[in-house]
Design an enzyme around this catalytic site. Structure first.
Site, PDB file in Angstrom:
ATOM      1  N   ARG A  70       1.015  -1.132   0.097  1.00 52.23           N
ATOM      2  CA  ARG A  70       0.211   0.118   0.022  1.00 52.23           C
ATOM      3  C   ARG A  70       0.811   1.356   0.064  1.00 52.23           C
ATOM      4  NH1 ARG A  70      -1.685   0.643   4.321  1.00 52.23           N
ATOM      5  NH2 ARG A  70      -1.071  -1.060   5.631  1.00 52.23           N
ATOM      6  N   TYR A 198      -1.794  -3.324  -6.946  1.00 49.17           N
ATOM      7  CA  TYR A 198      -1.374  -4.262  -5.798  1.00 49.17           C
ATOM      8  C   TYR A 198      -2.445  -4.095  -4.335  1.00 49.17           C
ATOM      9  CZ  TYR A 198       1.112  -6.763  -2.252  1.00 49.17           C
ATOM     10  OH  TYR A 198       1.592  -7.717  -1.454  1.00 49.17           O
ATOM     11  N   LYS A 207      -9.634  -2.581   1.973  1.00 45.08           N
ATOM     12  CA  LYS A 207      -9.277  -1.413   2.822  1.00 45.08           C
ATOM     13  C   LYS A 207     -10.148   0.080   2.490  1.00 45.08           C
ATOM     14  CE  LYS A 207      -6.488  -3.388   5.664  1.00 45.08           C
ATOM     15  NZ  LYS A 207      -5.944  -4.564   5.113  1.00 45.08           N
ATOM     16  N   HIS A 227     -10.135  -2.700  11.779  1.00 47.76           N
ATOM     17  CA  HIS A 227      -9.109  -3.480  11.142  1.00 47.76           C
ATOM     18  C   HIS A 227      -8.769  -4.378  12.100  1.00 47.76           C
ATOM     19  CE1 HIS A 227      -4.667  -3.507   9.485  1.00 47.76           C
ATOM     20  NE2 HIS A 227      -5.257  -4.374   8.899  1.00 47.76           N
ATOM     21  N   SER A 249      -0.876  -3.519  10.362  1.00 51.30           N
ATOM     22  CA  SER A 249      -0.549  -4.353   9.292  1.00 51.30           C
ATOM     23  C   SER A 249       0.835  -5.207   9.688  1.00 51.30           C
ATOM     24  CB  SER A 249      -0.267  -3.556   7.934  1.00 51.30           C
ATOM     25  OG  SER A 249      -1.499  -3.000   7.626  1.00 51.30           O
ATOM     26  N   CYS A 251       1.080  -7.365  11.843  1.00 52.47           N
ATOM     27  CA  CYS A 251       1.602  -7.502  13.370  1.00 52.47           C
ATOM     28  C   CYS A 251       0.770  -8.666  13.803  1.00 52.47           C
ATOM     29  CB  CYS A 251       1.205  -6.313  13.884  1.00 52.47           C
ATOM     30  SG  CYS A 251       2.555  -5.060  13.471  1.00 52.47           S
ATOM     31  N   ASP A 276      -8.941  -9.676   9.129  1.00 54.41           N
ATOM     32  CA  ASP A 276      -8.470  -8.577   9.114  1.00 54.41           C
ATOM     33  C   ASP A 276      -9.614  -7.301   9.219  1.00 54.41           C
ATOM     34  OD1 ASP A 276      -6.121  -7.199   7.651  1.00 54.41           O
ATOM     35  OD2 ASP A 276      -7.501  -6.687   6.132  1.00 54.41           O
ATOM     36  N   ARG A 369       2.325 -12.020  -0.543  1.00 59.58           N
ATOM     37  CA  ARG A 369       0.959 -12.532   0.231  1.00 59.58           C
ATOM     38  C   ARG A 369       0.272 -13.644  -0.615  1.00 59.58           C
ATOM     39  NH1 ARG A 369      -1.405  -8.888   4.007  1.00 59.58           N
ATOM     40  NH2 ARG A 369       0.313  -7.165   4.455  1.00 59.58           N
TER      41      ARG A 369
HETATM   42  P1  GTP Z   1      -1.967  -7.714   7.372  1.00 60.08           P
HETATM   43  O1  GTP Z   1      -2.513  -8.816   6.660  1.00 60.08           O
HETATM   44  O2  GTP Z   1      -0.960  -6.789   6.948  1.00 60.08           O
HETATM   45  O3  GTP Z   1      -3.259  -6.857   8.296  1.00 60.08           O
HETATM   46  O4  GTP Z   1      -1.383  -8.334   8.667  1.00 60.08           O
HETATM   47  P2  GTP Z   1      -1.702  -9.223  10.020  1.00 60.08           P
HETATM   48  O5  GTP Z   1      -1.885  -8.445  11.053  1.00 60.08           O
HETATM   49  O6  GTP Z   1      -2.770 -10.279   9.728  1.00 60.08           O
HETATM   50  O7  GTP Z   1      -0.330 -10.267  10.288  1.00 60.08           O
HETATM   51  P3  GTP Z   1       0.211 -11.621  10.184  1.00 60.08           P
HETATM   52  O8  GTP Z   1      -0.424 -12.523  11.201  1.00 60.08           O
HETATM   53  O9  GTP Z   1       0.104 -11.882   8.868  1.00 60.08           O
HETATM   54  O10 GTP Z   1       1.684 -11.834  10.627  1.00 60.08           O
HETATM   55  C1  GTP Z   1       2.664 -10.834  10.263  1.00 60.08           C
HETATM   56  C2  GTP Z   1       4.071 -11.258  10.541  1.00 60.08           C
HETATM   57  O11 GTP Z   1       4.112 -11.267  11.838  1.00 60.08           O
HETATM   58  C3  GTP Z   1       4.180 -12.606  10.158  1.00 60.08           C
HETATM   59  O12 GTP Z   1       5.652 -12.774   9.429  1.00 60.08           O
HETATM   60  C4  GTP Z   1       4.259 -13.552  11.095  1.00 60.08           C
HETATM   61  O13 GTP Z   1       4.986 -14.624  11.266  1.00 60.08           O
HETATM   62  C5  GTP Z   1       4.589 -12.653  12.345  1.00 60.08           C
HETATM   63  N1  GTP Z   1       3.819 -13.004  13.651  1.00 60.08           N
HETATM   64  C6  GTP Z   1       2.677 -13.199  13.743  1.00 60.08           C
HETATM   65  N2  GTP Z   1       2.394 -13.561  15.094  1.00 60.08           N
HETATM   66  C7  GTP Z   1       3.554 -13.377  15.676  1.00 60.08           C
HETATM   67  C8  GTP Z   1       3.787 -13.830  17.293  1.00 60.08           C
HETATM   68  O14 GTP Z   1       3.070 -14.039  17.854  1.00 60.08           O
HETATM   69  N3  GTP Z   1       5.372 -13.659  17.400  1.00 60.08           N
HETATM   70  C9  GTP Z   1       6.085 -13.221  16.348  1.00 60.08           C
HETATM   71  N4  GTP Z   1       7.246 -13.139  16.860  1.00 60.08           N
HETATM   72  N5  GTP Z   1       5.904 -13.021  15.234  1.00 60.08           N
HETATM   73  C10 GTP Z   1       4.634 -13.172  14.680  1.00 60.08           C
HETATM   74  C1  SPV Z   2      -2.709  -4.699   5.300  1.00 61.99           C
HETATM   75  O1  SPV Z   2      -1.836  -3.924   4.906  1.00 61.99           O
HETATM   76  O2  SPV Z   2      -3.239  -4.468   6.514  1.00 61.99           O
HETATM   77  C2  SPV Z   2      -3.158  -5.834   4.599  1.00 61.99           C
HETATM   78  C3  SPV Z   2      -3.061  -5.926   3.070  1.00 61.99           C
HETATM   79  O3  SPV Z   2      -4.177  -6.488   5.266  1.00 61.99           O
HETATM   80  S1  SPV Z   2      -3.593  -4.877   2.113  1.00 61.99           S
HETATM   81  O4  SPV Z   2      -4.901  -5.520   1.396  1.00 61.99           O
HETATM   82  O5  SPV Z   2      -2.649  -4.364   1.113  1.00 61.99           O
HETATM   83  O6  SPV Z   2      -4.170  -3.543   2.686  1.00 61.99           O
HETATM   84 MN    MN Z   3      -4.692  -5.715   7.161  1.00 69.47          MN
END
Ligand code: GTP
Ligand code: SPV
Ligand code: MN
Length: 592
Positions: A70, A198, A207, A227, A249, A251, A276, A369
């Protein structure tokens, strides 16, 4: 498709006159049509078919190297007045934005198809649900929306003759980052996006609609668009409690939403409703109810493995699109965080260039992704379809902070919880372009996604609390504390069940806690922490309160709050003052 809705027809015709596509393709959402779109994308080079044995029904897409995340600096909220958009948004006056965009869209689809993609956000027939129609010249985007939403005839049926739909216009244009615009017109329920293909820039259901436009609507109509993931946690007696949680995002929302509890937590299960976005409304019983408006996951690939997220590995085993991951010569995919195979000969990175471990380049882009249907998730909750949503017991706000913020804090009240959300700060990630690892304010993990002035948004949250007779408890979490060697102290992933369970215990007036100036913190025993091989020093990092650090942090909030001027709800300043007072008191360890 015999579409009769005159508002839809008028808008499609008007847009076709402007963008001048070679043909207009109406999508009905059928499986046959989906196969045709995939075939078209393969023929056009937008998709590469993957190994049909190892990844049945899966494809790889490589986006333009300047179009991989983004772009918040190109994202605008075009309300009639700048104040309505607030200091949290970039703003252009609607007339000026339309005039710039109409020039960019003039003839933008020449020689290409314009897909008409109707989609429904939320369960069919639900009072929560809303219809959008995206017009796009990207077959990749059309295919993504098919996976991510309830796409096609189902949306037009729900719409009937109504003109109440969100207009989403998208063109790849020339992908010129200098003229990239993602513009939202909440007062017209319209989104225009040009020069990006993208993720959140181009899948306008996500979003742009489900957060920026929906949050604006929610403020008018008395509900919330957040979110947030939504999960159900089942205890050994079979009782399921629901948690909704916002983390910025990349996290950890997706990982938490489908967590597989470790063997020791026998009888506990996590059910995934969404990873999400959540739309939340107050039910007749005074509780908060949530739906997931989406139908798929657009998840972060790096870090996803059988060790960290086995349920996602099973979900993406088939019918999945991968974007910007690496590929082996046998057309299997790879990313950082998966075990490295014995031979990496012939691997190509996310740009299709020869790759070897240790060549100083990432094989997969850090924001690579996958797009995959929620119904393929082994722990997907059938309540995902419930038109009334699921009742939320706990809300969680999370951040990525290497210092200061403890593993988990429970708020003292709804207002204190809103303050914990409003003052969230987190280290930036690869999900948006720009530097990573920089701490920035990200209230409720909504900084890039709130479609109106965040001062009004905080006020809306406070008012929602007043209307809830049985409000959820609000917590803040941080899985990302680092030790002196720069290693994560908390094991995270499946072990996060300990924190979820404690939260639910607390909602049921159980679970030991220590009252601290920043909220209730769990005891090590309450997390059954002795089972983890963490030293006393490590527990101290996770569960202690750095008073001088918090005094400093609380004082720095004034600068942030100051941006909102008179519009900022005074309750947040009251909470800041109360925190500073608590921090200056002598510490008295007390049990609640
Ligand atoms: P968006 O799709 O961008 O909104 O992200 P999200 O909040 O769904 O994050 P996601 O669960 O995909 O995790 C993002 C990154 O953080 C990945 O590389 C995970 O492996 C890492 N991660 C997730 N949970 C944990 C955790 O409990 N500990 C650690 N150290 N890393 C984590
Ligand atoms: C984020 O960035 O929080 C996502 C991926 O979940 S996107 O669809 O690009 O916003
Ligand atoms: Mn997101």
């Amino acid at each position: 498709m015999g579409v009769e809705n005159s508002a839809v027809l008028a808008w499609v015709n008007k847009t076709a006159q402007l963008t001048k596509p070679e043909r207009v393709v109406w999508l009905n959402g059928s499986e046959e049509e989906y196969r045709q779109l995939l075939a078209e994308a393969v023929k056009g080079g937008q998709l590469i078919p993957l190994n049909s044995e190892r990844h049945p029904g899966c494809y790889l897409h490589r986006s333009h190297p300047n179009d991989v995340a983004r772009t918040e600096q190109c994202t605008y909220v075009c309300t009639s007045g700048k104040e309505e958009a607030g200091p949290n948004n970039n703003w252009i006056a609607p007339d000026e934005a339309y005039s710039t965009l109409n020039k960019l869209f003039d003839g933008a689809m020449r020689g290409r198809a314009m897909y008409v993609v109707p989609f429904l956000m939320g369960p069919k027939g639900s009072a929560f649900s809303r219809v959008g129609i995206q017009l796009t010249d990207s077959v990749y985007v059309a295919i993504n929306i098919k996976i991510m939403t309830r796409m096609g005839a189902v949306a037009l049926e729900q719409l009937g003759n109504s003109a109440d739909f969100v207009k989403c216009l998208h063109s790849l244009g020339t992908l010129d980052p200098q003229h990239r615009y993602i513009c939202h017109f909440p007062q017209d329920q319209t989104v225009y996006s040009v020069n990006s293909g993208y993720g959140g820039n181009a899948l306008l259901s996500k979003k742009c609609f489900a957060l920026r436009i929906a949050s604006w609507l929610g403020n008018r109509e008395g509900w919330l668009a957040e979110h947030m993931f939504i999960l159900g946690i089942e205890d050994p007696k079979g009782k399921v409690s629901y948690v909704a949680g916002a983390l910025p995002s990349a996290c950890g929302k997706t990982n938490l939403a489908m967590l597989q509890p470790p063997a020791k937590y026998k009888g506990y299960r996590v059910w995934c409703i969404g990873d999400d976005i959540a739309w939340l409304r107050i039910g007749a019983d005074g509780r908060l109810y949530a739906i997931n408006p989406e139908a798929g996951f657009f998840g972060v690939a790096p870090g996803t493995s059988m060790k960290t997220n086995p349920n996602m590995m099973r979900t993406i085993a088939k019918n999945t699109l991968f974007t910007n991951v690496a590929m082996a010569p046998d057309k299997t995919v790879w990313w950082e965080g998966l075990d490295l195979p014995a031979s990496t000969d012939g691997f190509v990175d996310w740009q299709g260039k020869v790759w070897q471990p240790g060549n100083g380049q990432k094989a997969a882009h850090p924001n690579s992704r996958f797009t995959t249907p929620i119904t393929q998730c082994p722990v997907y909750s059938p309540h995902w379809e419930d038109p009334q949503g699921v009742p939320i017991s706990a809300i969680l706000f999370g951040c990525r902070r290497s210092t200061l913020v403890p593993l988990v804090q429970e708020s003292f009240s709804w207002q204190h919880g809103v303050y914990l959300g409003a003052t969230l700060a987190s280290e930036t990630t690869a999900a948006a372009t720009g530097a990573t690892g920089v701490i920035r304010r990200d209230p409720m993990a909504m900084l890039p996604f709130c479609g109106y002035n965040m001062a009004d948004y905080f006020n809306h949250w406070l008012k929602m609390g007043q209307r809830l007779t049985r409000p959820p408890k609000i917590f803040r979490v941080n899985w990302f504390r680092l030790d002196e060697q720069g290693k994560f102290v908390w094991p995270g992933f499946s072990e996060n069940i300990r924190v979820l369970k404690w939260m639910i215990d607390r909602c049921q007036n159980q679970g030991d806690a220590v009252k601290t100036p920043v909220g209730y913190l769990p005891t090590v025993d309450a997390l059954e922490g002795k089972e983890l091989s963490l030293s006393e020093k490590e527990w101290k990092i996770l569960l202690s309160v750095d008073r001088p650090g918090w005094v400093d942090a609380a004082q720095k909030q004034s600068e942030f709050f100051g941006k909102f001027g008179e519009r900022l709800p005074p309750q947040l300043v009251d909470e800041q003052r109360a925190l500073l007072e608590r921090l200056n008191e002598k510490p008295v360890p007390a049990r609640s």
